[in-house]
Design a protein around this motif. Structure first.
Motif, mmCIF file in Angstrom:
data_model
loop_
_atom_site.group_PDB
_atom_site.id
_atom_site.type_symbol
_atom_site.label_atom_id
_atom_site.label_comp_id
_atom_site.label_asym_id
_atom_site.label_seq_id
_atom_site.Cartn_x
_atom_site.Cartn_y
_atom_site.Cartn_z
ATOM 1 N N THR A 1 -97.957 -100.797 -33.185
ATOM 2 C CA THR A 1 -97.724 -99.361 -33.377
ATOM 3 C C THR A 1 -97.543 -98.969 -34.840
ATOM 4 O O THR A 1 -97.591 -97.783 -35.168
ATOM 5 N N ALA A 2 -97.288 -99.942 -35.703
ATOM 6 C CA ALA A 2 -96.992 -99.721 -37.127
ATOM 7 C C ALA A 2 -95.632 -99.072 -37.338
ATOM 8 O O ALA A 2 -95.309 -98.650 -38.454
ATOM 9 N N GLU A 3 -94.805 -99.007 -36.284
ATOM 10 C CA GLU A 3 -93.465 -98.457 -36.431
ATOM 11 C C GLU A 3 -92.546 -99.532 -37.015
ATOM 12 O O GLU A 3 -92.535 -100.675 -36.558
ATOM 13 N N ALA A 4 -91.768 -99.152 -38.019
ATOM 14 C CA ALA A 4 -90.874 -100.082 -38.681
ATOM 15 C C ALA A 4 -89.436 -99.848 -38.237
ATOM 16 O O ALA A 4 -88.918 -98.730 -38.339
ATOM 17 N N HIS A 5 -88.802 -100.898 -37.713
ATOM 18 C CA HIS A 5 -87.393 -100.819 -37.342
ATOM 19 C C HIS A 5 -86.566 -100.784 -38.626
ATOM 20 O O HIS A 5 -86.869 -101.489 -39.597
ATOM 21 N N ALA A 6 -85.528 -99.986 -38.631
ATOM 22 C CA ALA A 6 -84.730 -99.812 -39.847
ATOM 23 C C ALA A 6 -83.965 -101.070 -40.221
ATOM 24 O O ALA A 6 -83.660 -101.283 -41.401
ATOM 25 N N ARG A 7 -83.666 -101.931 -39.233
ATOM 26 C CA ARG A 7 -82.781 -103.063 -39.516
ATOM 27 C C ARG A 7 -83.293 -104.416 -39.023
ATOM 28 O O ARG A 7 -83.052 -105.430 -39.669
ATOM 29 N N GLN A 8 -83.949 -104.464 -37.877
ATOM 30 C CA GLN A 8 -84.216 -105.733 -37.216
ATOM 31 C C GLN A 8 -85.686 -106.132 -37.282
ATOM 32 O O GLN A 8 -86.564 -105.268 -37.269
ATOM 33 N N PRO A 9 -85.962 -107.451 -37.344
ATOM 34 C CA PRO A 9 -85.000 -108.566 -37.244
ATOM 35 C C PRO A 9 -84.360 -108.979 -38.573
ATOM 36 O O PRO A 9 -83.648 -109.961 -38.641
ATOM 37 N N TRP A 10 -84.640 -108.217 -39.638
ATOM 38 C CA TRP A 10 -84.142 -108.589 -40.964
ATOM 39 C C TRP A 10 -82.634 -108.820 -40.987
ATOM 40 O O TRP A 10 -82.156 -109.846 -41.468
ATOM 41 N N ASP A 11 -81.869 -107.854 -40.451
ATOM 42 C CA ASP A 11 -80.409 -107.960 -40.538
ATOM 43 C C ASP A 11 -79.897 -109.220 -39.848
ATOM 44 O O ASP A 11 -79.011 -109.911 -40.369
ATOM 45 N N THR A 12 -80.455 -109.519 -38.677
ATOM 46 C CA THR A 12 -80.002 -110.704 -37.941
ATOM 47 C C THR A 12 -80.392 -111.983 -38.674
ATOM 48 O O THR A 12 -79.585 -112.914 -38.810
ATOM 49 N N LEU A 13 -81.606 -112.051 -39.170
ATOM 50 C CA LEU A 13 -82.034 -113.237 -39.909
ATOM 51 C C LEU A 13 -81.183 -113.448 -41.165
ATOM 52 O O LEU A 13 -80.843 -114.587 -41.511
ATOM 53 N N MET A 14 -80.813 -112.376 -41.822
ATOM 54 C CA MET A 14 -80.007 -112.495 -43.034
ATOM 55 C C MET A 14 -78.628 -113.101 -42.760
ATOM 56 O O MET A 14 -78.013 -113.707 -43.640
ATOM 57 N N LYS A 15 -78.146 -112.966 -41.546
ATOM 58 C CA LYS A 15 -76.813 -113.474 -41.211
ATOM 59 C C LYS A 15 -76.774 -115.000 -41.103
ATOM 60 O O LYS A 15 -75.713 -115.604 -41.293
ATOM 61 N N ARG B 1 -88.853 -114.716 -45.895
ATOM 62 C CA ARG B 1 -89.366 -113.488 -45.293
ATOM 63 C C ARG B 1 -88.922 -112.238 -46.032
ATOM 64 O O ARG B 1 -87.816 -112.175 -46.575
ATOM 65 N N CYS B 2 -89.810 -111.225 -46.013
ATOM 66 C CA CYS B 2 -89.477 -109.898 -46.500
ATOM 67 C C CYS B 2 -89.237 -109.011 -45.275
ATOM 68 O O CYS B 2 -88.916 -109.511 -44.193
ATOM 69 N N HIS B 3 -89.425 -107.692 -45.396
ATOM 70 C CA HIS B 3 -89.180 -106.789 -44.269
ATOM 71 C C HIS B 3 -90.399 -106.605 -43.364
ATOM 72 O O HIS B 3 -90.327 -105.841 -42.402
ATOM 73 N N VAL B 4 -91.513 -107.276 -43.647
ATOM 74 C CA VAL B 4 -92.714 -107.102 -42.829
ATOM 75 C C VAL B 4 -92.456 -107.354 -41.340
ATOM 76 O O VAL B 4 -92.971 -106.621 -40.493
ATOM 77 N N PRO B 5 -91.662 -108.374 -40.928
ATOM 78 C CA PRO B 5 -91.419 -108.568 -39.493
ATOM 79 C C PRO B 5 -90.710 -107.390 -38.806
ATOM 80 O O PRO B 5 -90.679 -107.326 -37.582
ATOM 81 N N ASN B 6 -90.154 -106.461 -39.570
ATOM 82 C CA ASN B 6 -89.571 -105.265 -38.969
ATOM 83 C C ASN B 6 -90.639 -104.320 -38.425
ATOM 84 O O ASN B 6 -90.340 -103.420 -37.644
ATOM 85 N N VAL B 7 -91.897 -104.513 -38.835
ATOM 86 C CA VAL B 7 -92.986 -103.628 -38.436
ATOM 87 C C VAL B 7 -93.641 -104.140 -37.151
ATOM 88 O O VAL B 7 -94.054 -105.299 -37.071
ATOM 89 N N ASP B 8 -93.719 -103.279 -36.151
ATOM 90 C CA ASP B 8 -94.418 -103.615 -34.909
ATOM 91 C C ASP B 8 -95.914 -103.580 -35.195
ATOM 92 O O ASP B 8 -96.460 -102.525 -35.527
ATOM 93 N N PRO B 9 -96.616 -104.707 -35.067
ATOM 94 C CA PRO B 9 -98.038 -104.730 -35.426
ATOM 95 C C PRO B 9 -98.925 -103.899 -34.511
ATOM 96 O O PRO B 9 -100.063 -103.598 -34.863
#
Length: 374
Positions: free
Chosen positions: A311-325, A301-309
């Protein structure tokens, strides 16, 4: 000599078929990897994304083609004049472009909001156009131009629509764009690379404008486990469409899909009037027409899942940060987390419907992401 009645014939067939079916069932359970085969899991959602990186259309059923689900990522926005693909990665608002499908007219309508020029804070005014969902070769010859479009490192012949049709979307993107189309049956297919290349898959296969493979399967069980971690951090739960799956299943224990190697899509046993020994034997011998998919890789995965489909608003960290752990689990791509499984259909596929079940035929612990996909 007296003829045998139907009951006698049934008994004779059962005597012959029972040992044979037991033999094949036992051999099916003896997977070559010696790993247990999970029980079937129900399909709970089907999604198509007609235009790459744009909004999904949830469907009750879809035809599974060799290139993926029908109407899935057969269209793509490109920047003009380079004709390089555009995605959510750089343009999160692409998810606000909403395709809708009219089965009666076999038409795809594409709609998007765009601000009134010069008034950035004004209410959005919709823009839209309609095109045939299954254009004929004659229609394409009359209404499109064949161009070379680039997706990742691959340049592939594509049909470009008139700039007059798509001109209103230049303002939406803030740059000059074109819409291109790749039919699922093409004299110049876009061959799979990476884990899907012929040398690894064992056959030639292609897709239209999906990132890497024709079909992505996601698991509700794995999503629920991720959401529990997010909520424990005070974050909101996210929906499955963040990960843009084509097929969503209930799943087994979280992340068990990591080991899937081959799956089949078939009607659930409960949906059939009778579940006979003969029907089981047909499935075991693969005499039924159930679509089969090779599960070729985990989806990095890239950062695309951070984007709310929505509203198109992108979260600065999640779920990327949690998945990376905890989801950097693939030895072939340690710098990215994984969610979902990438699949390649075998043969001509068939119809897939919500409520059908995914049967896992084979599992493996040797999945390894091969660089160069795309």
């Amino acid at each position: 000599m007296a003829r045998a009645n139907p009951a006698q014939i049934g008994i004779i067939m059962a005597i012959w078929l029972l040992p044979l079916s037991i033999y094949f069932l036992l051999n099916r359970s003896r997977n070559r990897s010696n790993l247990p085969i999970p029980s079937p899991t129900k399909i709970t959602g089907l999604f198509i994304y007609p235009i790459k990186s744009c909004h999904s259309i949830p469907v009750r059923s879809a035809q599974l083609l060799p290139t993926g689900l029908d109407l899935d990522r057969q269209w793509m926005w490109v920047k003009y004049p380079e004709r390089k693909f555009l995605t959510i990665r750089e343009h999160a608002k692409m998810t606000l472009i909403r395709p809708t499908y009219d089965a009666e007219t076999d038409t795809l309508t594409i709609t998007a909001p765009t601000p009134i020029l010069g008034f950035a804070d004004s209410p959005a005014a919709p823009i839209s156009f309609s095109i045939p969902a299954h254009p004929t070769a004659a229609w394409l010859a009359e209404n499109t131009t064949v161009v070379a479009a680039t997706i990742w490192t691959t340049t592939t012949p594509s049909h470009e629509y008139s700039s007059a049709l798509t001109a209103p979307f230049n303002a939406f993107f803030g740059t000059d764009v074109r819409l291109v189309y790749k039919p699922p049956t093409s004299p110049s297919p876009r061959a799979l690379t990476g884990n899907g290349k012929k040398e690894l898959l064992g056959r030639a296969a292609s897709t239209c404008f999906a990132d890497v493979m024709p079909v992505l399967i996601g698991s509700e069980a794995s999503l629920a486990e991720l959401n529990a971690r997010l909520q424990a951090q005070g974050e909101s739960a996210i929906g499955a469409t963040r990960f843009r799956p084509n097929v969503l299943v209930q799943g087994h224990e979280p992340w068990s899909e990591d080991r899937w190697k081959t799956v089949r899509i078939a009607p659930s046993r409960a949906s059939q009037p009778t579940w006979t020994l003969l029907a089981q034997l047909q499935r075991t011998l693969r005499l039924d027409p159930a679509p089969t998919l090779d599960v070729v890789a985990r989806c990095a995965r890239c950062h695309v899942p951070n984007v709310d489909p929505e509203t198109a608003e992108a979260h600065a960290r999640q779920p990327w940060d949690t998945l990376m752990k905890y989801r950097r689990v693939d030895p072939g791509i340690r710098f990215k987390p994984c969610f979902g499984m990438l699949c390649v259909p075998r043969g001509s596929g068939g119809e897939v419907t919500v409520g059908m079940q995914v049967e896992v035929d084979a599992v493996t612990e040797k999945h390894r992401y091969v660089q160069g996909m795309g």
